[in-house]
Design a protein around this motif. Structure first.
Motif, short mmCIF file in Angstrom:
data_model
loop_
_atom_site.label_atom_id
_atom_site.label_comp_id
_atom_site.label_asym_id
_atom_site.label_seq_id
_atom_site.Cartn_x
_atom_site.Cartn_y
_atom_site.Cartn_z
N ILE A 27 0.72 -1.01 0.10
CA ILE A 27 0.00 0.00 -0.07
C ILE A 27 0.99 1.17 0.09
N VAL A 49 1.45 0.94 -10.45
CA VAL A 49 0.51 0.71 -9.35
C VAL A 49 -0.47 -0.26 -9.33
N PHE A 50 -0.71 -0.80 -10.37
CA PHE A 50 -1.73 -1.96 -10.76
C PHE A 50 -1.54 -3.21 -9.98
N SER A 53 -1.08 -2.53 -6.20
CA SER A 53 -2.42 -2.51 -5.35
C SER A 53 -3.12 -3.95 -5.22
N SER A 56 -1.95 -6.08 -2.90
CA SER A 56 -2.36 -5.70 -1.43
C SER A 56 -3.75 -6.07 -0.92
N SER A 57 -4.61 -5.64 -2.20
CA SER A 57 -6.05 -6.22 -2.13
C SER A 57 -6.29 -7.56 -1.82
N LEU A 60 -5.06 -8.39 1.55
CA LEU A 60 -5.90 -8.10 2.69
C LEU A 60 -7.15 -9.05 2.91
N ILE A 61 -7.56 -9.53 1.63
CA ILE A 61 -8.56 -10.58 1.71
C ILE A 61 -8.37 -11.87 2.41
N GLN A 64 -7.98 -11.38 6.01
CA GLN A 64 -9.12 -11.42 6.80
C GLN A 64 -9.72 -12.64 7.17
N ILE B 110 -7.00 1.35 -1.60
CA ILE B 110 -6.41 0.78 -2.56
C ILE B 110 -7.21 1.03 -3.88
N LEU B 114 -6.13 2.77 -7.16
CA LEU B 114 -6.14 2.36 -8.75
C LEU B 114 -6.94 3.18 -9.43
#
Lengths: 321, 154
Positions: A27, A49-50, A53, A56-57, A60-61, A64, B110, B114
């Motif tokens: 992030i 960035v793609f 990101s 990180s997404s 994160l899932i 969780q 995020i 993006l």
């Protein structure tokens, strides 16, 4: 004899720490790359960035999911420790078997916890009591008398049943009132044994404060309940905690456990302010430590744990709203 | 009595947040319409120079690929924003899980990064004027902030 599980709580998976670091790095990097690429007008940096990101997404899932499973395991562990406490108390003293403990199994682990904390506070009292405490209006007023122990179980059992009924109906206020009644019984029993008031912050004031909190909560006067609760804690602190009577300690610990379990129960309602921490493992460690210190009569340690965590007291009204 | 006052205040704040979301979405949709109009007019592939490689390299991405990526990101943004708004509104009722709010906020952050990267890339590649681009970017950033302030202090 009841012995808290020394193995401790379920350990946090090392993957959780790795994933947490990965999330923070990706992030930070993607945000920095976006800002730098934007300032320098570099399309290639924005393109980077793609993948960052996306990483990180997805992390994160996964985080969780893993964290959820971990908290669930510790909850089960906590249920286990509370059940152990309850079964220990069921066996000792023998009179406790007469209590309607089975009611607790219908109402979930929190209620079992409350009942076990109720039993913790009464176990010693019943073991050593020589007198029956008779109170009008179940101890909320001050008309007490000391009698021989012939029917001591009747009153305590009726309060237990009343409390269990209140718990099964999710009536938190009535539960609290019942526990307050028990405190009153415990403290009055002590007074009957010794026939004197030992301490500055008298038992009557202690009972009175708890009754006022209960009454305020019952009337949904949250501001006043908070004030009384603050006064109760302040008075107890001034009293030089290690010199408090064992019954007051039991009452305080039972109250503390009840408070913590109520907070845990509130998770279901979405009121818990835990962030990324695991409340079950915290409570597990605290109960474990309190019971150990309590057995060793190390009151200073007990008081540090209890007073140290009483800053959460203002949360009670929020739970009940 | 106290709980009804708290509830009334919470209702007020969540209603305000809903209205602000609705009004800001009008401006955002108008801007989005202009932006996408420009994108559709642009017929060529997008060339992205990579000057750091030796020899320098230029990456050619078909416009349709970028549009699809952009739409997927928009979907991610919309989903994370709605989830975040749902959790943020619970703040007003004091019935939220910080865990959910933090995780939701990270997802939102995020998705915003993006979205901004994707829009900026496309905007610069097809020659959208900077003021128009900045307008959309700033609108996207301040949107959750205004909603959060409304819920917090509205």
């Amino acid at each position: 004899m009841f012995s808290p599980n020394r193995k401790g709580v379920i350990r946090e998976s090392p993957y959780i720490i790795i994933i947490r670091i990965l999330i923070l790095i990706t992030i930070t990097l993607s945000s920095a790359l976006f800002v730098y690429g934007f300032i320098k007008r570099e399309l290639s940096l924005l393109l980077l960035v793609f993948p960052l990101s996306l990483t990180s997404s997805v992390s994160l899932i996964i985080y969780q999911r893993i964290k959820g499973a971990y908290i669930k395991k510790n909850k089960q562990k906590l249920v286990e420790i509370i059940r152990n406490a309850a079964s220990f108390l069921e066996k000792k003293p023998p009179q406790l078997t007469k209590y309607d403990i089975t009611l607790s199994s219908k109402t979930g682990f929190v209620w079992e916890g409350v009942i076990s904390s109720f039993l913790i506070s009464t176990a010693h009292f019943l073991n050593h009591s020589r007198y029956l405490i008779i109170s009008e209006d179940h101890g909320r007023n001050k008309t007490w008398s000391c009698e021989p122990e012939s029917s001591i179980l009747i009153d305590v059992a009726s309060i237990t049943r009343k409390m269990a009924n209140a718990l099964s109906e999710d009536d938190t206020v009535q539960t609290f009132l019942s526990i307050g009644e028990l405190y009153a019984l415990s403290l009055q029993n002590r007074r009957c044994l010794e026939n004197k008031t030992i301490i500055k912050y008298s038992d009557e004031s202690f009972i009175d404060d708890i009754s006022k909190i209960s009454t305020s909560l019952k009337q949904r006067n949250l501001f006043e309940a908070d004030l009384f609760q603050e006064r109760l804690i302040e008075n107890l602190k001034q009293e030089n905690p290690p010199k408090m009577t064992i019954y007051k300690w039991q009452a305080l610990i039972a109250y503390w456990i009840w408070l913590r379990l109520s907070l845990l129960n509130s998770i279901k309602k979405g009121f818990y302010f835990a962030g990324w921490s695991d409340p079950y493992s915290i409570l597990y460690r605290q109960i474990d430590a309190i019971i150990r210190y309590f057995k060793n009569e190390d009151w200073l340690e007990v008081s540090e744990i209890i007073y140290g965590s009483f800053d959460w007291r203002t949360w009670i009204p929020r739970i009940l709203v | 009595m106290a709980s009804s006052r708290i509830e009334a205040l919470a209702n007020r704040r969540t209603n305000l947040a809903d209205w602000i979301t609705a009004i800001l979405s009008i401006f955002w949709s108008v801007w989005w319409g202009f932006f996408f109009g420009k994108v559709i007019e642009y017929k060529n592939s997008v060339i992205i120079p990579v000057p750091y490689l030796n020899p320098p390299y230029s990456l050619e991405i078909p416009l349709i690929t970028l549009v699809i990526i952009n739409l997927v990101i928009c979907g991610y943004f919309a989903s994370s924003y709605v989830h975040w708004l749902w959790n943020a509104q619970k703040v007003a009722y004091r019935s939220f899980l910080v865990k959910d709010l933090i995780n939701g906020s990270i997802h939102l952050w995020i998705s915003i990064i993006l979205l901004l990267s994707s829009v900026t890339m496309m905007g610069w590649a097809i020659g959208i004027p900077d003021p128009m681009l900045f307008y959309g970017l700033i609108l996207t950033i301040i949107w959750p902030l205004i909603v959060l302030m409304t819920i917090w202090r509205g």
